[in-house]
Design a protein around this motif. Structure first.
Motif, PDB file in Angstrom:
ATOM      1  N   SER A   4       0.829  -1.206   0.000  1.00  0.00           N
ATOM      2  CA  SER A   4       0.000   0.000   0.000  1.00  0.00           C
ATOM      3  C   SER A   4       0.864   1.258   0.000  1.00  0.00           C
ATOM      4  O   SER A   4       0.513   2.251  -0.637  1.00  0.00           O
ATOM      5  N   LYS A   5       2.011   1.230   0.684  1.00  0.00           N
ATOM      6  CA  LYS A   5       2.922   2.383   0.659  1.00  0.00           C
ATOM      7  C   LYS A   5       3.514   2.573  -0.733  1.00  0.00           C
ATOM      8  O   LYS A   5       3.629   3.690  -1.221  1.00  0.00           O
ATOM      9  N   CYS A   6       3.864   1.474  -1.367  1.00  0.00           N
ATOM     10  CA  CYS A   6       4.407   1.531  -2.722  1.00  0.00           C
ATOM     11  C   CYS A   6       3.350   2.047  -3.699  1.00  0.00           C
ATOM     12  O   CYS A   6       3.636   2.883  -4.552  1.00  0.00           O
ATOM     13  N   PHE A   7       2.133   1.548  -3.561  1.00  0.00           N
ATOM     14  CA  PHE A   7       1.034   2.000  -4.415  1.00  0.00           C
ATOM     15  C   PHE A   7       0.775   3.488  -4.228  1.00  0.00           C
ATOM     16  O   PHE A   7       0.606   4.221  -5.191  1.00  0.00           O
ATOM     17  N   ALA A   9       2.894   5.780  -3.155  1.00  0.00           N
ATOM     18  CA  ALA A   9       4.016   6.531  -3.713  1.00  0.00           C
ATOM     19  C   ALA A   9       3.919   6.605  -5.235  1.00  0.00           C
ATOM     20  O   ALA A   9       4.165   7.659  -5.836  1.00  0.00           O
ATOM     21  N   CYS A  10       3.542   5.512  -5.879  1.00  0.00           N
ATOM     22  CA  CYS A  10       3.378   5.515  -7.340  1.00  0.00           C
ATOM     23  C   CYS A  10       2.235   6.426  -7.768  1.00  0.00           C
ATOM     24  O   CYS A  10       2.338   7.137  -8.773  1.00  0.00           O
ATOM     25  N   LEU A  11       1.165   6.418  -7.020  1.00  0.00           N
ATOM     26  CA  LEU A  11       0.018   7.253  -7.339  1.00  0.00           C
ATOM     27  C   LEU A  11       0.368   8.732  -7.233  1.00  0.00           C
ATOM     28  O   LEU A  11       0.052   9.527  -8.129  1.00  0.00           O
ATOM     29  N   SER A  13       3.376  10.039  -7.409  1.00  0.00           N
ATOM     30  CA  SER A  13       4.332  10.334  -8.479  1.00  0.00           C
ATOM     31  C   SER A  13       3.621  10.522  -9.816  1.00  0.00           C
ATOM     32  O   SER A  13       3.978  11.410 -10.595  1.00  0.00           O
ATOM     33  N   SER A  14       2.617   9.706 -10.069  1.00  0.00           N
ATOM     34  CA  SER A  14       1.856   9.832 -11.318  1.00  0.00           C
ATOM     35  C   SER A  14       1.146  11.166 -11.405  1.00  0.00           C
ATOM     36  O   SER A  14       1.163  11.827 -12.442  1.00  0.00           O
TER      37      SER A  14
END
Length: 103
Positions: A4-7, A9-11, A13-14
């Motif tokens: 969830s932290k990775c998701f 961070a990607c969100l 960044s997007s």
């Protein structure tokens, strides 16, 4: 938890990347007329003027003036009033009597 932290961070960044692309695409030249770096992008003046004139007390007059300004500037400021600094061409349009043309 790590996924969830990775998701997240990607969100984030997007969203940052998309906002940077949109900010870069709009270039204001010296005379205040909007030009787009990504080609001859034309906005939908009908939809933008409907949004801009939604709360107008004289919607037909607003749509007519907005359509003229949109065609000339290829830009309609956000909101239903004000925000003219976003589109300098819009703010500089005047009638023959010297009043603001664009709603």
């Amino acid at each position: 938890m790590a996924i969830s932290k990775c998701f997240l961070a990607c969100l984030i960044s997007s969203f940052l990347f998309i906002s940077m692309i949109q900010a870069h695409a709009k270039i204001i030249n010296t005379n205040g007329i909007g030009e787009h770096a990504l080609g001859d992008f034309k906005i939908d003046c009908g939809a933008e003027c409907s949004r801009r004139c939604a709360l107008s007390s004289r919607p037909n007059l607003c749509h007519r003036a907005c359509g003229t300004c949109c065609a000339r500037c290829n830009c309609v400021p956000p909101g239903t009033a004000g925000n003219d600094e976003v589109c300098p061409c819009w703010a500089n349009q005047t009638t023959h009597g010297g009043r603001k043309k664009c709603p």
